[in-house]
Structures are given as structure tokens and as C-alpha cells.
Design an enzyme around this catalytic site. Structure first.
Site, PDB file in Angstrom:
ATOM      1  N   SER A 199     -11.484   2.750   6.852  1.00 51.77           N
ATOM      2  CA  SER A 199     -11.445   3.258   5.482  1.00 51.77           C
ATOM      3  C   SER A 199     -11.771   2.080   4.578  1.00 51.77           C
ATOM      4  CB  SER A 199     -10.051   3.816   5.160  1.00 51.77           C
ATOM      5  OG  SER A 199      -9.955   4.147   3.790  1.00 51.77           O
ATOM      6  N   GLU A 230     -11.690   8.401  13.028  1.00 49.38           N
ATOM      7  CA  GLU A 230     -11.819   7.427  11.942  1.00 49.38           C
ATOM      8  C   GLU A 230     -11.582   6.009  12.454  1.00 49.38           C
ATOM      9  OE1 GLU A 230      -9.335   5.922   8.080  1.00 49.38           O
ATOM     10  OE2 GLU A 230      -9.348   8.090   8.442  1.00 49.38           O
ATOM     11  N   GLN A 279      -4.768  -3.813  12.253  1.00 47.66           N
ATOM     12  CA  GLN A 279      -6.152  -3.687  11.814  1.00 47.66           C
ATOM     13  C   GLN A 279      -6.656  -5.005  11.236  1.00 47.66           C
ATOM     14  OE1 GLN A 279      -5.782  -0.414   8.995  1.00 47.66           O
ATOM     15  NE2 GLN A 279      -5.715  -1.793   7.257  1.00 47.66           N
ATOM     16  N   ASP A 289       0.855  -1.177   0.000  1.00 54.34           N
ATOM     17  CA  ASP A 289       0.000   0.000   0.000  1.00 54.34           C
ATOM     18  C   ASP A 289       0.896   1.235   0.000  1.00 54.34           C
ATOM     19  OD1 ASP A 289      -1.753   2.049   0.476  1.00 54.34           O
ATOM     20  OD2 ASP A 289      -2.637   1.194   2.275  1.00 54.34           O
ATOM     21  N   ARG A 339       4.580   1.974  10.114  1.00 57.77           N
ATOM     22  CA  ARG A 339       4.557   3.200   9.322  1.00 57.77           C
ATOM     23  C   ARG A 339       5.528   4.192   9.959  1.00 57.77           C
ATOM     24  NH1 ARG A 339      -1.984   3.735   7.970  1.00 57.77           N
ATOM     25  NH2 ARG A 339      -2.146   1.672   6.966  1.00 57.77           N
ATOM     26  N   ASP A 373     -14.805   6.904   4.391  1.00 62.44           N
ATOM     27  CA  ASP A 373     -14.291   6.688   5.738  1.00 62.44           C
ATOM     28  C   ASP A 373     -15.453   6.611   6.723  1.00 62.44           C
ATOM     29  OD1 ASP A 373     -11.693   6.779   4.859  1.00 62.44           O
ATOM     30  OD2 ASP A 373     -11.352   8.864   5.468  1.00 62.44           O
TER      31      ASP A 373
END
Length: 345
Positions: free
Chosen positions: A262, A259, A126, A57, A111, A246
Site C-alpha cells: 500500500s 496485496e 514490512q 498509524d 495488530r 494498492d
């Protein structure tokens, strides 16, 4: 830059031991609800993929992946995943699943370029999910129906938590509200995208914001999206652009929009070409993943990610994601959190 908001007079409802137990309960309960509602079977997932295949991604296209060479593969470069947005589509296609059925997995990512704050960590966990759909179901109505199923899982989880911890009372509205990003921009033209989200979530409590990544009427975008998984350029049957969005809720602890997920209908060969051009990266069409998609070798799918730590953080009324997961934080952030009653694991 790292920045943490400290809720006034914050005190965790659950202690550390209770929190750890609750995290397990939430994850076990929710993934069963999700898999049942969307007809998903659990699969194992990679922590890293080979560089140069177009499989990772790319997020907004500027974040660096953590890379390392492999001695027994002629120093081939591997990279830690940012998410499994594209890997899932390949997996579902290889499994030859029928429309209406799909997969979910525990995704763990790093990340390294994340700006650390209350809800952003170097470590991302996730539930990544992906389901096959019929080409005729590439519609905003199908997207909305799927969102309603996921929201139903959240509502059942909310009662489950309340049933076990009566101090954590339910706050989610009965139904989720659907809003288009272009309509939101027209409604609050002087506000930033984040400020618009705060406004609409404070008003409705739970919102699915449709159309993330495509151009708004003023030429801007609400938020960045990679060009090679969600379809954010196709016009839907309601006259708006985008088949993605979202899932946002109002967070009473942080007093802002929050959030949780997504998701979207994935790009077709036609929309992929347009989105690569829109983002100025048509050369990606030569990567292995993109070649498969453009040649029609990948199933028509929809999918998304639901943050595990974010989910637990919201339902346990925590002020910092570090109260849910173990990660690394700047020394000053750790000291400041301690002063404000936030215990980082």
C-alpha cells in the site's frame, strides 16, 4: 473471525530448512533492489511511540494499539506501532533530504485486532519507506512511475528465486496494469470491493489499484484509509480522485487477489484538512504531528509499506503466512492447518 482457506492437495515446495534459508535470501536481495531503485538509505525504527502525539498509524480508526506505561517517564503511555506511516515523514523531514531521496526501514508491529487468516497475523513485518518529492511531482504520473520501479524489483526477485529454486517458476506478467477504483466499481457494480480485486487480478496478473479511501461514484469507498498520511481526496490530472493505491497480484496458491503493498503521495496541509473533515475527526488537527504538517514544517513526501512475510509467502508459493513467520494462532487453526499439510512455524 478467524478463517483459513485450504488449497486442495497443497504441498509446500520447500521444506522448513529450505524455507528459512530462502526467507533470508529474499529479504537481503529485495531490500537492496528497492533501496537502489528508489534511492533509499536504511534507518533504524521505533517499535513503539508515545500515545497522544498523533504519530502512530490509525489504520481504519477502530483498531486498538497495544499500550504500556513507562516507569521512568512518570507512567507515560507508549503504544506499539501499527505502521510507521507518519513517523517516516517526520524522520525524512528531520534529515532534510533532497527530493528524489528517502529512507527505508524494517518495521515490526503488533495488530491485536487483526482477523487471523491465511494472510493476516498479529505480527506485521514490512519494509516501510518514504521519499522526499518536489511539490510539482504530486501527480498520478509520478506515482505510476514509482510503482513501475517497485514492480521491476519484484520481477528481478522472481528470477532470483527461480534461479535458486527451479521448481518455483515465474508467473508475474511483464508489466503491471493501472486501474482506478471508480472505474473498477463501474465495471463490476454488483460485486464487493474484494470480489472486484479478484476479478481484475485474475485477468491481468498484477494490478495497481489507484484511489483507496476516497468516495466512489455511489458514495461508498473501496477500502478504508486513515486521513492523515495518503492523499486520497485530491483530484488527479486524469480526472479521478486519489494519489494513492494498492499493489495487487494474482496468488495462484490461494486463487485470489493478494496485496503486497500500500503506498501513495502523502497529504498536503490542504488535503489533510479536507480528509480530517471527511472522516469526522477534525480535532486531530491539534495533535503534535498534525500541527507540524499543517504549519508546513514537514517535507513533501510519498511512501508506503511492502509486506516482508507476504512477499516471501507469495514467491515461495506458501498457503499461510504462518509458514513464513512465527506468530500466535488459535488452537483450532493450528490443528486444521496440520491436517491440510500446512506447517506453521
Amino acid at each position: 473471525m478467524s478463517k483459513v482457506d485450504f488449497p486442495k492437495n497443497y504441498k509446500s515446495i520447500l521444506n522448513v530448512k529450505e524455507t528459512e534459508h530462502a526467507i533470508v535470501m529474499i529479504k537481503n536481495f529485495f531490500q537492496l533492489q528497492l533501496s537502489t531503485a528508489l534511492n533509499l538509505t536504511r534507518v533504524t525504527a521505533p517499535l513503539f511511540v508515545e500515545s497522544g502525539k498523533g504519530l502512530n498509524d490509525d489504520l481504519n480508526g477502530v483498531e486498538r494499539a497495544v499500550k504500556f506505561p513507562v516507569k521512568d517517564m512518570n507512567e507515560a503511555q507508549m503504544e506499539i506501532v501499527h505502521s510507521l506511516a507518519k513517523w517516516k515523514r517526520v524522520k525524512v523531514s528531520d534529515m532534510a533530504l533532497e527530493p528524489g531521496f528517502g529512507i527505508y526501514t524494517d518495521m515490526n508491529a503488533i495488530r491485536a485486532d487483526e482477523d487471523l487468516d491465511n494472510i493476516h497475523s498479529l505480527y506485521v513485518d514490512q519494509w516501510d519507506w518514504c521519499a522526499c518529492i518536489d511539490k510539482k511531482d504530486r501527480t498520478v504520473e509520478y506515482l505510476k512511475n514509482t510503482v513501475k520501479k517497485i514492480y521491476g524489483c519484484l520481477k528481478r526477485l522472481e528470477f532470483f528465486i527461480y534461479d535458486n529454486y527451479e521448481k518455483i517458476t515465474p508467473i508475474l506478467p511483464k508489466e503491471i496494469t493501472f486501474v482506478y477504483s471508480d472505474d473498477l466499481q463501474k465495471k463490476y457494480p454488483s460485486l464487493t470491493p474484494k470480489e472486484r480485486e479478484d476479478k481484475i487480478c485474475r485477468e491481468y496478473g498484477a494490478v495497481f489499484l489507484i484511489g483507496i479511501g476516497g468516495k466512489l461514484p455511489d458514495g461508498t469507498i473501496h477500502d478504508g484509509r486513515a486521513p492523515d498520511y495518503d492523499d486520497w481526496i485530491s483530484q488527479n490530472e486524469e480526472g479521478h480522485t486519489g494519489l494513492n493505491g494498492d499493489l495487487l497480484i494474482w496468488n495462484p496458491v490461494l486463487e485470489r487477489s493478494y496485496e503486497l503493498s500500500s503506498m501513495g503521495i502523502r497529504v498536503s496541509p490542504e488535503s489533510l484538512k479536507l480528509q480530517l473533515e471527511e472522516r469526522g475527526c477534525p480535532e486531530r488537527a491539534e495533535l503534535e504531528f498534525h500541527k507540524k504538517l499543517l504549519s508546513g514544517k514537514l517535507s513533501c513526501t510519498m511512501g508506503g509499506g511492502i509486506g516482508q512475510s507476504r512477499l516471501c509467502m507469495f514467491f515461495l508459493r506458501k498457503a499461510h503466512i504462518g509458514e513464513i513467520q512465527v506468530s500466535m494462532w488459535p488452537e483450532q487453526m493450528k490443528a486444521d492447518c496440520e491436517k491440510h499439510g500446512i506447517h506453521l512455524l
